[in-house]
Design a protein around this motif. Structure first.
Motif, PDB file in Angstrom:
ATOM      1  N   PRO A  65       0.841  -1.206   0.000  1.00 15.12           N
ATOM      2  CA  PRO A  65       0.000   0.000   0.000  1.00 15.12           C
ATOM      3  C   PRO A  65       0.873   1.252   0.000  1.00 15.12           C
ATOM      4  CG  PRO A  65      -0.835  -1.597   1.574  1.00 15.12           C
ATOM      5  CD  PRO A  65       0.467  -2.142   1.088  1.00 15.12           C
ATOM      6  N   ASN A  66       0.401   2.296  -0.663  1.00 17.20           N
ATOM      7  CA  ASN A  66       1.194   3.526  -0.762  1.00 17.20           C
ATOM      8  C   ASN A  66       1.613   4.061   0.601  1.00 17.20           C
ATOM      9  OD1 ASN A  66      -1.044   4.394  -3.361  1.00 17.20           O
ATOM     10  ND2 ASN A  66       1.054   3.791  -3.685  1.00 17.20           N
ATOM     11  N   ALA A  67       0.748   3.945   1.576  1.00 13.68           N
ATOM     12  CA  ALA A  67       1.049   4.488   2.904  1.00 13.68           C
ATOM     13  C   ALA A  67       1.979   3.592   3.702  1.00 13.68           C
ATOM     14  CB  ALA A  67      -0.248   4.697   3.685  1.00 13.68           C
ATOM     15  N   GLY A  68       2.254   2.386   3.226  1.00 13.54           N
ATOM     16  CA  GLY A  68       3.089   1.442   3.964  1.00 13.54           C
ATOM     17  C   GLY A  68       2.249   0.301   4.502  1.00 13.54           C
ATOM     18  N   ILE A  69       2.884  -0.815   4.829  1.00 14.97           N
ATOM     19  CA  ILE A  69       2.144  -1.968   5.325  1.00 14.97           C
ATOM     20  C   ILE A  69       1.546  -1.645   6.689  1.00 14.97           C
ATOM     21  CG2 ILE A  69       3.514  -3.621   3.999  1.00 14.97           C
ATOM     22  CD1 ILE A  69       5.035  -4.321   6.548  1.00 14.97           C
ATOM     23  N   LYS A  70       0.408  -2.249   6.961  1.00 14.95           N
ATOM     24  CA  LYS A  70      -0.330  -1.963   8.201  1.00 14.95           C
ATOM     25  C   LYS A  70       0.522  -2.264   9.432  1.00 14.95           C
ATOM     26  CE  LYS A  70      -4.347  -1.119  10.366  1.00 14.95           C
ATOM     27  NZ  LYS A  70      -4.030  -1.318  11.776  1.00 14.95           N
ATOM     28  N   GLU A  71       1.291  -3.341   9.378  1.00 17.20           N
ATOM     29  CA  GLU A  71       2.085  -3.736  10.548  1.00 17.20           C
ATOM     30  C   GLU A  71       3.114  -2.667  10.919  1.00 17.20           C
ATOM     31  OE1 GLU A  71       0.789  -7.453   8.352  1.00 17.20           O
ATOM     32  OE2 GLU A  71       1.603  -5.478   7.830  1.00 17.20           O
ATOM     33  N   ALA A 103      10.727  11.982   2.597  1.00 17.69           N
ATOM     34  CA  ALA A 103       9.634  12.512   3.409  1.00 17.69           C
ATOM     35  C   ALA A 103       9.601  14.034   3.350  1.00 17.69           C
ATOM     36  CB  ALA A 103       9.784  12.037   4.855  1.00 17.69           C
ATOM     37  N   LEU A 104      10.760  14.659   3.461  1.00 19.97           N
ATOM     38  CA  LEU A 104      10.841  16.115   3.411  1.00 19.97           C
ATOM     39  C   LEU A 104      10.435  16.650   2.051  1.00 19.97           C
ATOM     40  CD1 LEU A 104      14.122  16.421   5.448  1.00 19.97           C
ATOM     41  CD2 LEU A 104      12.032  17.675   5.999  1.00 19.97           C
ATOM     42  N   MET A 105      10.918  16.021   0.990  1.00 20.11           N
ATOM     43  CA  MET A 105      10.560  16.466  -0.352  1.00 20.11           C
ATOM     44  C   MET A 105       9.062  16.334  -0.570  1.00 20.11           C
ATOM     45  SD  MET A 105      12.062  17.666  -3.178  1.00 20.11           S
ATOM     46  CE  MET A 105      10.715  18.834  -3.412  1.00 20.11           C
ATOM     47  N   LEU A 106       8.507  15.205  -0.140  1.00 17.97           N
ATOM     48  CA  LEU A 106       7.077  14.973  -0.276  1.00 17.97           C
ATOM     49  C   LEU A 106       6.274  16.025   0.494  1.00 17.97           C
ATOM     50  CD1 LEU A 106       4.733  13.146  -1.205  1.00 17.97           C
ATOM     51  CD2 LEU A 106       5.153  11.735   0.818  1.00 17.97           C
ATOM     52  N   ALA A 107       6.696  16.321   1.710  1.00 17.93           N
ATOM     53  CA  ALA A 107       5.995  17.313   2.529  1.00 17.93           C
ATOM     54  C   ALA A 107       6.078  18.699   1.909  1.00 17.93           C
ATOM     55  CB  ALA A 107       6.582  17.325   3.941  1.00 17.93           C
ATOM     56  N   ILE A 108       7.244  19.064   1.419  1.00 18.51           N
ATOM     57  CA  ILE A 108       7.418  20.389   0.824  1.00 18.51           C
ATOM     58  C   ILE A 108       6.575  20.531  -0.440  1.00 18.51           C
ATOM     59  CG2 ILE A 108       9.102  21.880  -0.352  1.00 18.51           C
ATOM     60  CD1 ILE A 108      11.163  20.906   1.751  1.00 18.51           C
ATOM     61  N   VAL A 109       6.550  19.504  -1.281  1.00 18.81           N
ATOM     62  CA  VAL A 109       5.722  19.541  -2.491  1.00 18.81           C
ATOM     63  C   VAL A 109       4.247  19.654  -2.124  1.00 18.81           C
ATOM     64  CG1 VAL A 109       4.961  18.173  -4.474  1.00 18.81           C
ATOM     65  CG2 VAL A 109       7.381  18.319  -3.939  1.00 18.81           C
ATOM     66  N   THR A 110       3.854  19.010  -1.039  1.00 16.78           N
ATOM     67  CA  THR A 110       2.460  19.027  -0.606  1.00 16.78           C
ATOM     68  C   THR A 110       2.046  20.380  -0.043  1.00 16.78           C
ATOM     69  OG1 THR A 110       2.549  16.653  -0.104  1.00 16.78           O
ATOM     70  CG2 THR A 110       0.780  17.912   0.916  1.00 16.78           C
ATOM     71  N   LEU A 111       2.957  21.070   0.627  1.00 17.86           N
ATOM     72  CA  LEU A 111       2.607  22.281   1.366  1.00 17.86           C
ATOM     73  C   LEU A 111       2.935  23.593   0.667  1.00 17.86           C
ATOM     74  CD1 LEU A 111       3.949  21.220   4.895  1.00 17.86           C
ATOM     75  CD2 LEU A 111       1.575  21.129   4.113  1.00 17.86           C
ATOM     76  N   ALA A 251       1.064  13.256  10.336  1.00 17.86           N
ATOM     77  CA  ALA A 251       0.408  14.546  10.145  1.00 17.86           C
ATOM     78  C   ALA A 251      -1.100  14.360  10.284  1.00 17.86           C
ATOM     79  CB  ALA A 251       0.758  15.129   8.782  1.00 17.86           C
ATOM     80  N   CYS A 252      -1.833  15.465  10.253  1.00 21.52           N
ATOM     81  CA  CYS A 252      -3.290  15.378  10.324  1.00 21.52           C
ATOM     82  C   CYS A 252      -3.829  14.669   9.085  1.00 21.52           C
ATOM     83  CB  CYS A 252      -3.908  16.758  10.479  1.00 21.52           C
ATOM     84  SG  CYS A 252      -3.788  17.803   9.007  1.00 21.52           S
ATOM     85  N   GLU A 253      -5.066  14.199   9.168  1.00 19.70           N
ATOM     86  CA  GLU A 253      -5.629  13.366   8.098  1.00 19.70           C
ATOM     87  C   GLU A 253      -5.685  14.097   6.760  1.00 19.70           C
ATOM     88  OE1 GLU A 253      -9.563  10.565   7.204  1.00 19.70           O
ATOM     89  OE2 GLU A 253      -9.470  11.794   9.019  1.00 19.70           O
ATOM     90  N   ASN A 254      -6.041  15.360   6.764  1.00 19.03           N
ATOM     91  CA  ASN A 254      -6.136  16.107   5.507  1.00 19.03           C
ATOM     92  C   ASN A 254      -4.794  16.174   4.794  1.00 19.03           C
ATOM     93  OD1 ASN A 254      -7.327  17.948   3.515  1.00 19.03           O
ATOM     94  ND2 ASN A 254      -6.111  19.521   4.542  1.00 19.03           N
ATOM     95  N   ILE A 255      -3.733  16.445   5.553  1.00 22.87           N
ATOM     96  CA  ILE A 255      -2.397  16.503   4.950  1.00 22.87           C
ATOM     97  C   ILE A 255      -1.962  15.117   4.500  1.00 22.87           C
ATOM     98  CG2 ILE A 255       0.050  16.938   5.416  1.00 22.87           C
ATOM     99  CD1 ILE A 255      -0.793  19.225   7.248  1.00 22.87           C
ATOM    100  N   THR A 256      -2.175  14.111   5.341  1.00 23.56           N
ATOM    101  CA  THR A 256      -1.738  12.754   5.009  1.00 23.56           C
ATOM    102  C   THR A 256      -2.413  12.240   3.747  1.00 23.56           C
ATOM    103  OG1 THR A 256      -1.338  12.269   7.345  1.00 23.56           O
ATOM    104  CG2 THR A 256      -1.538  10.391   5.862  1.00 23.56           C
ATOM    105  N   THR A 257      -3.694  12.509   3.578  1.00 20.88           N
ATOM    106  CA  THR A 257      -4.406  12.080   2.373  1.00 20.88           C
ATOM    107  C   THR A 257      -3.739  12.618   1.120  1.00 20.88           C
ATOM    108  OG1 THR A 257      -6.506  11.974   3.570  1.00 20.88           O
ATOM    109  CG2 THR A 257      -6.627  12.148   1.174  1.00 20.88           C
ATOM    110  N   ASN A 258      -3.311  13.863   1.170  1.00 19.07           N
ATOM    111  CA  ASN A 258      -2.647  14.469   0.016  1.00 19.07           C
ATOM    112  C   ASN A 258      -1.199  14.006  -0.121  1.00 19.07           C
ATOM    113  OD1 ASN A 258      -4.517  16.598  -1.335  1.00 19.07           O
ATOM    114  ND2 ASN A 258      -4.899  16.778   0.866  1.00 19.07           N
TER     115      ASN A 258
END
Length: 389
Positions: A65-71, A103-111, A251-258
Motif C-alpha cells: 500500500p502507498n502508505a506502507g504496510i499496516k504492521e 519525506a521532506l521532499m514529499l511534505a514540501i511539495v504538498t505544502l 500529520a493530520c488526516e487532511n495533509i496525510t491524504t494528500n
C-alpha cells in the motif's frame, strides 16, 4: 520563443555538495581519516538485517500500500504514542517514505507553492535549501550560533515571518551543529504556529542520539497545533540503517491524504522487506541504540576536548546528533580554505561550514560517529600540525 533545450531552474541552481567535494579531494591521500559524511559508525544490527532477509525469503517482493504496510504503521503509531506523546491513528495520520529525505521532499511539495517563503535554520542541512529551490520557493535563514547553543528559537523565527511565509522547518537535534531545542523552546514555537497559522515540519532523525541526560521532546506532542505540524523521522541515524532508506511522516488526516496521492507519483511504495526490518528495529532495537549512544558519547568528549586543546579551534559541546561545529575564525581563512588546509597538513577530512549555508561560514563540521581510534588519531594529527594551546 522559449528555448526548449534549457534545463529547469531547479537543476541549474542546484548547488554541488561541499561535503562530497571534500570527500573527493581526500582520495589523493591514502592515509586520510574521513570525518565528513553523517554515517553511523556501525553496521545495521544483525537481527534487523535478518528480518529484511527473512522477508525476501518469504517472497515479500510485491508492491505494498502507498502508505506502507499496516504492521509498520501500527508499530510507528505505537512508538509515537509511547515515546513521543503524539496521538497517531495509523490508518489516518501516517505514511512510510524512502527515508526522511523523501519525506521532506514529499511534505514540501504538498505544502509549498512557487513564491512561498520557508524558514529554516542557518547553518542547516543543505538538502533543505535544495528541496525548497525545487518547488521554486524562497529560503529564509534563521541564523544561529554557538552563543545560544545553536538554537533556532521562537524569538529568532518570529521577526522573519511575513505574509508569504508558508512553512517553518525545525531540526532538533540538529545537523550540522548538534544543537537541541528543549521543551520550553518548543512551547514557544508552538505558540508562534498558533498565532500565525503556519505549517511547521519537525525533522527528528537524531531524536535518540542525545547526551548528558537530555530528553528530546516532539513538537507534535503539544496540543493545539495538530492541523499544522508534520513530524518527520527515519530509521537511518538511530538504528544505523542509512542504506535501508525508510522513514515516515505523521500529520493530520487532511495533509496525510494528500501526501499519499503525491507519494504515488514519486516512488509508489517502500519495499516490504525494508519495512519488515523497520518493525524489528522499533520493537527490538532499543538495546542497540543505547550501545551506539554510549559509544558516540565517548567519541563526543574525545573530539570536543581534543579540539579545544588545539590552537585555532573553539568548540562547544553538543547535546545531540553526532557532529561538532567548531569555530575556526582564528585561522583567518574561509571555512573552505581551513578544511583544505587541515586536509593538506593532517590528511584529516572535515566539511567546511559554508557547505551548510551562508551562516555556516567561520565553522567546520566534524562527524564523530567514526571509530574512536580514528578520532583519536585525527586529534593527534591536528595537535601536531597546529600546536597545543
Amino acid at each position: 520563443m522559449q528555448n526548449k533545450n534549457i534545463l529547469s531552474t531547479a537543476a541549474q541552481n542546484a548547488l554541488p555538495s561541499g561535503v562530497r567535494r571534500m570527500f573527493e579531494l581526500a582520495k589523493k591521500y591514502p592515509d586520510s581519516i574521513n570525518l565528513t559524511l553523517g554515517e553511523p559508525g556501525f553496521v545495521t544490527p544483525w537481527h534487523i538485517i535478518d528480518a529484511c532477509i527473512e522477508g525476501l525469503k518469504c517472497g515479500k517482493t510485491k508492491y505494498t500500500p502507498n502508505a506502507g504496510i499496516k504492521e509498520l504503521r501500527d508499530a510507528i503509531a505505537f512508538k509515537l504514542n509511547k515515546e513521543n506523546g503524539i496521538k497517531c491513528d495509523p490508518d489516518k495520520n501516517l505514511i512510510v517514505t524512502a527515508g526522511a529525505t523523501q519525506a521532506l521532499m514529499l511534505a514540501i511539495v504538498t505544502l509549498v507553492n512557487p513564491g512561498d517563503e520557508v524558514i529554516i535554520q542557518g547553518p542547516n542541512w543543505p538538502d533543505y535549501r535544495g528541496q525548497i529551490d525545487m518547488v521554486n520557493a524562497k529560503t529564509i535563514y534563521a541564523k544561529v550560533d554557538e552563543k545560544n547553543g545553536f538554537k533556532m528559537t521562537a524569538d529568532i523565527i518570529e521577526p522573519l515571518i511575513t505574509d508569504k511565509t508558508k512553512l517553518i522547518i525545525i531540526n532538533s537535534p540538529s545537523n550540522p551543529t548538534g544543537g537541541v531545542l528543549d521543551y520550553e523552546d518548543l512551547l514557544a514555537i508552538a505558540e508562534l504556529v498558533k498565532k500565525h497559522k503556519i505549517f511547521i515540519i519537525s525533522d527528528e532523525p537524531y531524536e535518540k542520539l542525545v547526551y548528558d541526560g537530555f530528553e528530546q521532546k516532539s513538537l507534535a506532542s503539544i496540543p493545539g497545533i495538530e492541523d499544522y505540524v508534520l513530524t518527520i523521522n527515519s530509521f537511518s541515524k538511530t538504528f544505523a540503517m542509512t542504506g535501508f532508506r525508510v522513514g515516515y511522516i505523521c500529520a493530520c488526516e487532511n495533509i496525510t491524504t494528500n501526501l499519499i496521492k503525491l507519494h504515488e507519483n514519486m516512488i509508489a511504495s517502500v519495499p516490504e522487506p525494508i519495512q519488515l526490518a523497520a518493525i524489528e528495529a522499533i520493537y527490538h532495537g532499543d538495546e542497540d541504540v543505547a550501545e551506539m549512544v554510549k559509544y558516540y558519547n565517548r567519541n563526543r568528549h574525545l573530539i570536543v576536548d581534543g579540539l579545544n586543546s588545539i590552537k585555532g579551534f573553539s568548540c562547544v559541546c553538543p547535546k545531540g546528533a553526532f557532529y561538532v561545529f567548531p569555530n575556526i575564525t582564528e585561522f583567518g581563512m574561509t571555512s573552505v580554505e581551513v578544511a583544505e588546509y587541515i586536509l593538506e597538513k593532517t590528511h584529516v577530512v572535515t566539511s567546511p561550514g559554508s557547505a551548510f549555508g551562508p551562516d555556516g561560514e567561520g565553522y567546520i563540521r566534524i562527524c564523530y560517529a567514526s571509530k574512536y581510534e580514528h578520532i583519536a588519531e585525527a586529534v593527534e594529527r591536528m595537535r601536531h600540525a597546529f600546536g597545543a594551546k
